[in-house]
Design a protein around this motif. Sequence first.
Motif, mmCIF file in Angstrom:
data_model
loop_
_atom_site.group_PDB
_atom_site.id
_atom_site.type_symbol
_atom_site.label_atom_id
_atom_site.label_comp_id
_atom_site.label_asym_id
_atom_site.label_seq_id
_atom_site.Cartn_x
_atom_site.Cartn_y
_atom_site.Cartn_z
ATOM 1 N N THR A 54 7.086 76.295 15.547
ATOM 2 C CA THR A 54 8.422 76.862 15.331
ATOM 3 C C THR A 54 8.389 78.376 15.139
ATOM 4 O O THR A 54 9.301 79.076 15.580
ATOM 5 N N GLY A 82 5.702 71.886 18.207
ATOM 6 C CA GLY A 82 5.780 72.056 16.765
ATOM 7 C C GLY A 82 5.475 73.469 16.290
ATOM 8 O O GLY A 82 5.306 73.708 15.095
ATOM 9 N N LEU A 138 8.500 74.921 20.728
ATOM 10 C CA LEU A 138 9.187 74.007 19.824
ATOM 11 C C LEU A 138 8.709 72.573 20.033
ATOM 12 O O LEU A 138 8.497 71.824 19.067
ATOM 13 N N GLN A 184 15.418 72.149 13.374
ATOM 14 C CA GLN A 184 14.146 71.438 13.405
ATOM 15 C C GLN A 184 13.299 71.739 12.177
ATOM 16 O O GLN A 184 12.504 70.908 11.737
ATOM 17 N N SER A 185 13.485 72.935 11.608
ATOM 18 C CA SER A 185 12.727 73.326 10.411
ATOM 19 C C SER A 185 13.414 72.871 9.125
ATOM 20 O O SER A 185 12.913 73.150 8.033
ATOM 21 N N GLU A 220 24.947 69.866 19.362
ATOM 22 C CA GLU A 220 23.916 70.307 18.404
ATOM 23 C C GLU A 220 24.537 70.589 17.023
ATOM 24 O O GLU A 220 23.975 70.225 15.988
ATOM 25 N N TYR A 258 18.912 75.659 16.950
ATOM 26 C CA TYR A 258 18.141 74.427 17.131
ATOM 27 C C TYR A 258 16.790 74.530 16.414
ATOM 28 O O TYR A 258 16.346 73.577 15.758
#
Length: 451
Positions: free
Chosen positions: A253, A251, A248, A289-290, A322, A285
Amino acid sequence: MDEPAEIGRRVQRLRAERGLTQRQLAEPSYTAAYVSTLESGRVRPSETALRFLADRLGASYEELATGRPAHLATEVRLGLTEAQSMLATGSADGAAARYRALLADAERHGLAAERTEALLGLGDCALETGDLADAGGHFAEAERLLAGEPAPRRARAVRGRAVAHLLAGELRYACYLLESAIDELTGSGLADPEALVMLYAAVIGPYIDMGAHARAAHAAELALALAPQVADPALVAGMHRQVARTFLAEGRTADADASLAKAQSMYRQLRLRTDLAHCHWMRGYVKAQSGELDAAERELRTARDMLATRGAALYTAQVEVELADVLRRLGRYDEAAGLLSALLDLDDRRGAVHAGGAHRLLGLIAEERGETESAEEHYVLALGLLERSGATGDLADLCRLLGDLLRRTGRTEAALDAYRTGLGHRAAPGTTTLGPAPAAPALRPAGGGVG
């Protein structure tokens, strides 16, 4: 073996209970005079003599030599297995009560190995319930009892103590403990794969939190290389969960999600509910992030509910930070603020880092609502809580947020000070604060095991 006087009294008591004379007990291999001398404590019996007498008395050699009831060690070990299962699938409080009873039995009868296992189990229970001081104490006592043992035997105690410090926000010290243990293992020629995978997986989190991403990636590579030599599926699953963090950070994912899927499948098979909750948390998480915020919310709520049901207060608090960030990004400010307000009173030993994260998010919410003074207050409070942790990435981010806020309100010099502070936290990540990295082990070809 106990002192001769203790053994003599024990033999005499058991002989009387069975209605035997000294001669009847002694024959055919020994004399009544020998039994009399033994019972009076004037001679230390040999192992051969004690085994003969134990057979005549219908007792075990261990019972005569140490006073422990027959099969006690086996019963305690079975109890430890049951307590471990209780922790995995049931209540941490119930498991802790079982471990405490087993610890008392082990201490009373001098069962050193079982005493250590009970302490390690109590440490795991305390980590789950967020009692970090208790957890550290249990792991430190286990480590003390293992002081004369080879490094691989001490790895679990060191890892537990490091995790307690990590959760308390003491990232540098957690790294120091784990790196020292790795160096000892690799330098001693006892590079046990299971111990190394356990330690490499544990050090990934603090590395990433301190900004040492290259070091985290290297630890993940070494753990993955050793994984085929590891027979414990729970350990391999935990490794995959931590390796996902390095993917992660880079980057990657899709790779992170695939690694978490492996861990999740193993945890389901093993019925390890807390670990399964951690997988839902991490997948939430990854989804956040995506930009998949709805999916992220579902995963994080699942994780929070599972952890709350188990009474894992500190882990629940981490997930709520989160989840609040996802709700903020969805524009649901009141829901996010309601979650965060309950986290502001966490004390230094039970989640100051998470209270810092809550203040940071409340600052962002206030700023997005145009409440500049409130935002600045939350950012400053967050900085104060996080300064002691060594979480360079979080601190640098906070300094940037505070600097941007100060610049927009016309306080240029104060903004420059905040930016300079942030740059100081970003300098040479993972080198100025941590020193040399641990040496890598000499890897041997895999010979089977769980991948």
